[in-house]
Design an enzyme around this catalytic site. Structure first.
Site, PDB file in Angstrom:
ATOM      1  N   ARG A  34       0.832  -1.221   0.000  1.00  0.00           N
ATOM      2  CA  ARG A  34       0.000   0.000   0.000  1.00  0.00           C
ATOM      3  C   ARG A  34       0.859   1.261   0.000  1.00  0.00           C
ATOM      4  NH1 ARG A  34      -3.523   2.811   4.225  1.00  0.00           N
ATOM      5  NH2 ARG A  34      -5.382   3.529   3.098  1.00  0.00           N
ATOM      6  N   ILE A  60      -7.306   7.590  -0.739  1.00  0.00           N
ATOM      7  CA  ILE A  60      -7.093   6.159  -0.873  1.00  0.00           C
ATOM      8  C   ILE A  60      -7.905   5.532   0.252  1.00  0.00           C
ATOM      9  CG2 ILE A  60      -4.908   6.345   0.409  1.00  0.00           C
ATOM     10  CD1 ILE A  60      -3.964   3.801  -1.013  1.00  0.00           C
ATOM     11  N   SER A  61      -8.796   4.606  -0.100  1.00  0.00           N
ATOM     12  CA  SER A  61      -9.773   4.093   0.855  1.00  0.00           C
ATOM     13  C   SER A  61      -9.116   3.371   2.030  1.00  0.00           C
ATOM     14  CB  SER A  61     -10.741   3.130   0.164  1.00  0.00           C
ATOM     15  OG  SER A  61     -11.561   3.816  -0.753  1.00  0.00           O
ATOM     16  N   GLN A  62      -9.833   3.361   3.138  1.00  0.00           N
ATOM     17  CA  GLN A  62      -9.443   2.584   4.311  1.00  0.00           C
ATOM     18  C   GLN A  62      -9.339   1.116   3.909  1.00  0.00           C
ATOM     19  OE1 GLN A  62     -12.523   2.705   7.231  1.00  0.00           O
ATOM     20  NE2 GLN A  62     -11.452   1.389   8.703  1.00  0.00           N
TER      21      GLN A  62
END
Length: 214
Positions: A34, A60-62
């Site tokens: 990530r 950027i999503s959880q």
């Protein structure tokens, strides 16, 4: 490649405890670094279970949400998946480990360029990208086995639902407020759809057209 990083292991354990239990999804997420998709000033938080800012006022999503949505999509190895909202490229990278092909549409050209660079850096070659209006999907490549929408649709994503194969699944946050409902739609043989509500989520809105930048 699995990342030999205690932080990655802790994150995956946390996702499992929150209900993301599909081993294929967890393995895919553990295999994608990530940190490659995170802005330099947030690198120390790359393996934390939280959303982080990226350019163009996007996020950027959880990881939990990435895991939840990916698990709900139930991607199989021969599937062709449409992703609406490439963003950083992280979700596309995770999907690339599960699907035959991922077709990803992004309205911000600068975000798309950066995402393409990151995917190339990771030698991911089964993600096909396009600069365009995500709400319109990718009709030239339809129908798709699965569709994931990573921005909040103000109402039912009708245009996208019509690009699903019979038996296909679409996962999308729906709602006009700052908090939305994550829905899963299953395409039925008679052309109708069954809708399931999965969770309460927070996404940036799905906006019509392509973005004017600079």
């Amino acid at each position: 490649m699995k990342l030999n990083d205690d932080r990655a292991g802790r994150l995956i354990l946390g996702l499992r405890q929150q209900g993301v239990t599909d081993p294929k999804v967890l393995t895919a997420m553990e295999s994608i670094d990530r940190a490659v998709f995170v802005h330099e000033k947030f690198l120390d938080q790359a393996w934390e279970d939280q959303a982080l800012p990226i350019d163009c006022a996007q996020t950027i999503s959880q990881p939990y949400i990435v895991g939840l949505m990916t698990q709900a999509l139930d991607v199989q190895p021969r599937h062709r998946v449409l992703e609406i909202g490439t963003g950083s490229g992280y979700q596309a990278a995770v999907l690339s480990r599960l699907a035959r092909y991922v077709y990803s549409v992004e309205r911000y050209r600068s975000l798309l360029t950066e995402a393409e660079r990151r995917l190339k850096e990771l030698k991911i070659d089964n993600v096909i990208t396009r600069h365009g209006d995500g709400g319109l999907g990718w009709p030239e490549q339809a129908p798709f086995d699965r569709i994931m929408v990573t921005a909040a649709s103000p109402g039912e994503p009708t245009e996208l639902l019509h690009q699903l194969k019979p038996g296909g699944i679409l996962v999308c946050p729906v709602g006009r407020s700052s908090v939305q409902r994550l829905h899963r739609y299953i395409s039925l043989e008679d052309g109708s759809f069954r809708r399931e509500s999965l969770a309460e989520v927070r996404f940036v809105p799905l906006v019509e057209g392509t973005a004017k930048e600079g």
